[in-house]
Design a protein around this motif. Structure first.
Motif: not given
Length: 201
Positions: A169-176
């Motif tokens: 599962n590939v995730t990314r840190i949120a764009y805050g």
């Protein structure tokens, strides 16, 4: 201008090469060091020599360490099934300050940047794929925590495309995090929120 000390001038020139240090700051540092005791200056000099001699890259994740593997990779309490991919070793320190992430890391050592002649083979993408292929420590999730600039985005998309061939599962840190800002300059609360609200790639 007549120079009264060639040694002082050479020290100022070398200090001025440090990032964020102009000639005036370098001059203040050099004069400050002149006013210190021999013991204090020698302690600083020794710590710099040891920095170059003793610090190395972790053979597993690529961060800097005194021992190989590093304390994070050798810590049995860390989650082995989650890898956070970052650009540089200083990003590991910044993320660790949040106490939000308890998995392992993978330091790329840069990003893909055609303008600088840096391609996928010039950073540690191959080593990441080798870690994913290792059945001894199965990986369930890869978190992409690259800087939100053009190079970071290009590298994230490239890695995501490669990882479609893996059962992960590939995730990314949120764009805050504002575009163009490096992780090094983001406060811990913002970075912590970004980790907590990460989404699928």
């Amino acid at each position: 201008m007549q120079i009264t000390s060639e040694v002082l001038e050479r020290a100022i020139e070398e200090l001025a090469k440090l990032p964020g240090t102009g000639r005036k700051s370098a001059q203040r540092i050099a004069i400050h060091l002149l006013k210190q005791s021999d013991e204090r200056v020698l302690t600083l000099a020794d710590s710099l020599v040891q920095l170059k001699k003793s610090v190395k890259r972790c053979s597993v994740c690529g961060t800097i360490t005194d021992e190989d593997p590093c304390s994070i990779c050798s810590n049995q309490k860390r989650k082995t099934g989650v890898i956070c991919v970052v650009e540089e070793f200083q990003d590991v320190y910044i993320i660790e300050k949040t106490n939000e992430f308890r998995g392992r890391y993978h330091v790329l050592g840069g990003t893909i940047s055609p303008l600088d002649n840096i391609g996928p083979d010039d950073i540690r993408i191959k080593e990441l794929l080798e870690r994913l292929a290792n059945d001894d420590e199965p990986v369930e999730e890869v978190i992409l925590a690259l800087n939100p600039d053009a190079e970071g985005e290009a590298t994230s998309y490239y890695i995501n495309k490669l990882l479609l061939n893996y059962d992960v599962n590939v995730t990314r840190i949120a764009y805050g995090i504002p575009m163009g800002t490096e992780l090094e300059f983001i406060d811990e609360a913002t970075l912590s929120r970004a980790f907590a609200s990460r989404t699928s790639f």
